[in-house]
Motif scaffolding. Structure first.
Motif, mmCIF file in Angstrom:
data_model
loop_
_atom_site.group_PDB
_atom_site.id
_atom_site.type_symbol
_atom_site.label_atom_id
_atom_site.label_comp_id
_atom_site.label_asym_id
_atom_site.label_seq_id
_atom_site.Cartn_x
_atom_site.Cartn_y
_atom_site.Cartn_z
ATOM 1 N N VAL A 78 29.487 5.085 -16.306
ATOM 2 C CA VAL A 78 29.393 4.347 -17.487
ATOM 3 C C VAL A 78 28.790 2.954 -16.999
ATOM 4 C CG1 VAL A 78 30.829 2.690 -18.801
ATOM 5 C CG2 VAL A 78 31.647 4.792 -18.467
ATOM 6 N N GLN A 79 28.971 2.310 -15.864
ATOM 7 C CA GLN A 79 28.434 1.080 -15.480
ATOM 8 C C GLN A 79 26.934 1.133 -15.164
ATOM 9 O OE1 GLN A 79 29.888 -1.899 -15.000
ATOM 10 N NE2 GLN A 79 32.088 -1.579 -14.768
ATOM 11 N N THR A 80 26.548 2.294 -14.437
ATOM 12 C CA THR A 80 25.432 2.430 -13.878
ATOM 13 C C THR A 80 24.371 2.843 -15.076
ATOM 14 O OG1 THR A 80 25.676 4.823 -13.488
ATOM 15 C CG2 THR A 80 25.820 2.917 -11.495
ATOM 16 N N THR A 81 24.876 3.468 -16.264
ATOM 17 C CA THR A 81 24.055 3.856 -17.277
ATOM 18 C C THR A 81 23.800 2.559 -18.049
ATOM 19 O OG1 THR A 81 25.462 5.952 -17.407
ATOM 20 C CG2 THR A 81 24.027 5.585 -19.221
ATOM 21 N N GLU A 82 24.835 1.781 -18.159
ATOM 22 C CA GLU A 82 24.627 0.490 -18.835
ATOM 23 C C GLU A 82 23.444 -0.380 -18.320
ATOM 24 O OE1 GLU A 82 28.058 -1.927 -18.960
ATOM 25 O OE2 GLU A 82 29.049 -0.601 -20.518
ATOM 26 N N GLN A 83 23.525 -0.361 -16.770
ATOM 27 C CA GLN A 83 22.569 -0.956 -16.135
ATOM 28 C C GLN A 83 21.190 -0.110 -15.794
ATOM 29 O OE1 GLN A 83 22.831 -4.241 -15.038
ATOM 30 N NE2 GLN A 83 24.668 -4.305 -16.209
ATOM 31 N N GLU A 84 21.044 0.857 -16.581
ATOM 32 C CA GLU A 84 20.023 1.934 -16.377
ATOM 33 C C GLU A 84 19.621 2.250 -15.050
ATOM 34 O OE1 GLU A 84 16.642 0.426 -18.604
ATOM 35 O OE2 GLU A 84 17.864 0.301 -20.552
ATOM 36 N N LEU A 85 20.758 2.384 -14.162
ATOM 37 C CA LEU A 85 20.645 3.004 -12.674
ATOM 38 C C LEU A 85 20.697 4.307 -12.765
ATOM 39 C CD1 LEU A 85 22.490 -0.283 -11.068
ATOM 40 C CD2 LEU A 85 19.700 0.107 -11.040
ATOM 41 N N TYR A 86 19.848 5.209 -13.060
ATOM 42 C CA TYR A 86 20.028 6.550 -13.678
ATOM 43 C C TYR A 86 20.187 7.409 -12.401
ATOM 44 C CZ TYR A 86 19.143 4.994 -18.193
ATOM 45 O OH TYR A 86 19.070 4.346 -19.250
ATOM 46 N N ASP A 87 19.697 6.934 -11.186
ATOM 47 C CA ASP A 87 19.903 7.727 -9.973
ATOM 48 C C ASP A 87 21.203 7.657 -9.322
ATOM 49 O OD1 ASP A 87 18.483 5.764 -9.759
ATOM 50 O OD2 ASP A 87 17.210 6.375 -7.795
ATOM 51 N N LEU A 88 21.821 6.453 -9.720
ATOM 52 C CA LEU A 88 23.285 6.179 -9.143
ATOM 53 C C LEU A 88 24.217 6.871 -10.092
ATOM 54 C CD1 LEU A 88 23.401 2.393 -8.207
ATOM 55 C CD2 LEU A 88 23.348 4.564 -6.530
ATOM 56 N N ALA A 89 23.737 7.076 -11.352
ATOM 57 C CA ALA A 89 24.745 7.667 -12.108
ATOM 58 C C ALA A 89 24.675 9.288 -11.970
ATOM 59 C CB ALA A 89 24.139 7.545 -13.522
ATOM 60 N N ALA A 90 23.498 9.911 -11.402
ATOM 61 C CA ALA A 90 23.348 10.987 -11.334
ATOM 62 C C ALA A 90 24.247 11.426 -9.872
ATOM 63 C CB ALA A 90 21.812 11.442 -10.959
ATOM 64 N N ASN A 91 24.106 10.446 -9.076
ATOM 65 C CA ASN A 91 24.825 10.712 -7.733
ATOM 66 C C ASN A 91 26.518 10.779 -8.121
ATOM 67 O OD1 ASN A 91 24.282 11.131 -4.959
ATOM 68 N ND2 ASN A 91 22.632 9.378 -5.423
ATOM 69 N N ALA A 92 26.897 9.933 -9.113
ATOM 70 C CA ALA A 92 28.083 9.984 -9.242
ATOM 71 C C ALA A 92 28.863 11.267 -10.087
ATOM 72 C CB ALA A 92 28.587 8.876 -10.274
ATOM 73 N N TYR A 93 27.675 11.688 -10.777
ATOM 74 C CA TYR A 93 28.296 13.186 -11.372
ATOM 75 C C TYR A 93 28.226 14.111 -10.296
ATOM 76 C CZ TYR A 93 27.449 11.800 -16.518
ATOM 77 O OH TYR A 93 27.559 11.448 -17.649
ATOM 78 N N LEU A 94 27.286 14.214 -9.197
ATOM 79 C CA LEU A 94 27.278 15.070 -8.163
ATOM 80 C C LEU A 94 28.813 14.871 -7.250
ATOM 81 C CD1 LEU A 94 25.721 16.990 -6.107
ATOM 82 C CD2 LEU A 94 25.132 14.892 -4.950
ATOM 83 N N ASN A 95 29.237 13.577 -7.181
ATOM 84 C CA ASN A 95 30.319 13.511 -6.339
ATOM 85 C C ASN A 95 31.587 14.097 -7.399
ATOM 86 O OD1 ASN A 95 30.224 12.227 -3.566
ATOM 87 N ND2 ASN A 95 28.771 10.946 -4.826
ATOM 88 N N GLN A 96 31.224 13.861 -8.627
ATOM 89 C CA GLN A 96 32.589 14.426 -9.634
ATOM 90 C C GLN A 96 32.479 15.985 -9.500
ATOM 91 O OE1 GLN A 96 31.547 12.812 -13.573
ATOM 92 N NE2 GLN A 96 33.734 11.444 -13.435
ATOM 93 N N ILE A 97 31.514 16.515 -9.292
ATOM 94 C CA ILE A 97 31.295 17.915 -9.245
ATOM 95 C C ILE A 97 32.030 18.124 -7.923
ATOM 96 C CG2 ILE A 97 29.772 19.982 -8.736
ATOM 97 C CD1 ILE A 97 27.847 18.530 -10.814
ATOM 98 N N LYS A 98 31.810 17.601 -6.633
ATOM 99 C CA LYS A 98 32.302 18.159 -5.572
ATOM 100 C C LYS A 98 33.683 17.922 -5.666
ATOM 101 C CE LYS A 98 29.436 16.408 -2.109
ATOM 102 N NZ LYS A 98 28.813 15.308 -1.089
ATOM 103 N N THR A 99 34.298 16.878 -6.314
ATOM 104 C CA THR A 99 35.818 16.615 -6.204
ATOM 105 C C THR A 99 36.236 17.702 -7.105
ATOM 106 O OG1 THR A 99 35.233 14.273 -6.332
ATOM 107 C CG2 THR A 99 37.473 15.181 -6.896
ATOM 108 N N ASN A 100 35.684 18.157 -8.293
ATOM 109 C CA ASN A 100 35.936 19.444 -8.955
ATOM 110 C C ASN A 100 36.139 20.740 -8.113
ATOM 111 O OD1 ASN A 100 34.131 18.504 -11.727
ATOM 112 N ND2 ASN A 100 36.059 17.796 -11.467
#
Length: 286
Positions: A78-100
């Motif tokens: 949410v925060q990185t998308t607001e700040q338009e830091l999209y590669d950090l957002a992508a990395n957050a998704y990657l870590n969610q997948i890892k956790t899943n």
């Protein structure tokens, strides 16, 4: 003046926490990150908030607090998308997948992968492509899909990915080529050694420990001892300690190590671990 000093101090604490994460000193890192995060939130500094949220999410993930990790990563998205830091957002998704996948939940991992793909498409973000490739590869390996694993591994190899040999080792294991897997993991260990990062070294050492449970089993005890020097989190390291003790016929030690491990791994503990514990219990009671 004081607020300037405090800001500098919090920045230093957050940076120290990042270093402690790499040296596996997770309890100290957590205290520093929480302090820095609450300060960053109080002065509403978005970049400092994001930086500390990411560190806290990593700590929760490494210590088996998966629900907390997923919710932290969601805040990062949410925060990185607001700040338009999209590669950090992508990395957050990657870590969610890892956790899943740690949670043995490939269905949720697929859903998160779709969100990641959507983000990359919408932002037309080339930089995030290797992130999606790694996510696809993790899922393919989890699903034991050899063709897909080969395909995504080849793509990721082209992207100059740091610890690529870990994935080469994982694929070799899927292909039931333990000797090749060992070579890849040892190559990855050399790479990790050069960084001096205990967290990366432990990741590779645990891959080797897992391999030595069923292949070159005479190497397990020594490798477990080497892992100990890197201050690993108790899971899965202590499971390999228990297996090494059991292999040497020390069943009581194996059982007590597994009993202690059960109390501390958070959500990492799985049915296979419980089965191992029951097995050792049975051996001791005979």
């Amino acid at each position: 003046q004081t607020s300037g000093n405090q800001r500098y101090e919090m920045k230093a604490k957050s940076r120290l926490a990042g270093f402690l994460l790499q040296t596996n000193e997770l309890n100290r890192a957590e205290l520093l990150v929480k302090e820095s995060l609450s300060y960053a939130t109080a002065i509403n500094n978005p970049h400092a908030i994001i930086s500390n949220l990411i560190k806290l999410a990593h700590i929760y993930q490494k210590t088996g607090r998966f629900a907390s990790a997923l919710s932290q990563w969601q805040q990062v998205v949410v925060q990185t998308t607001e700040q338009e830091l999209y590669d950090l957002a992508a990395n957050a998704y990657l870590n969610q997948i890892k956790t899943n996948l740690y949670q043995q939940n490939p269905v949720q991992a697929e859903i998160t992968l779709n969100l990641l793909s959507q983000l990359i498409q919408e932002q037309d973000n080339e930089a995030a492509n290797p992130v999606r490739t790694e996510a696809e590869l993790m899922l393919a390996l989890f699903n034991q899909d050899i063709e897909a694993s080969r395909h995504y591994l080849a793509l990721l190899s082209d992207a100059d990915f740091e610890l690529i040999n870990v994935y080469h080792g994982d694929l070799a294991r899927l292909l039931q080529q333990p000797e090749t897997a060992e070579q890849h993991y040892l190559t990855a260990l050399k790479t990790a050694d050069k960084t001096g990062r205990f967290d990366q070294m432990v990741q590779v050492m645990n891959k080797l420990n897992d391999l030595y449970v069923s292949y070159n089993t005479h190497k397990l005890a020594e490798n477990v001892q080497q892992t100990a020097k890197l201050k690993p989190f108790i899971y899965p390291y202590q499971k390999y300690r228990a297996i090494a003790a059991h292999t040497k016929g020390n069943h009581i030690k194996a059982l007590s190590l597994m009993q202690e491990l059960k109390l501390k791994p958070g959500d990492f503990w799985q049915q296979a671990d419980q089965a191992l514990l029951e097995n050792y219990k049975a051996l001791v009671s005979h």
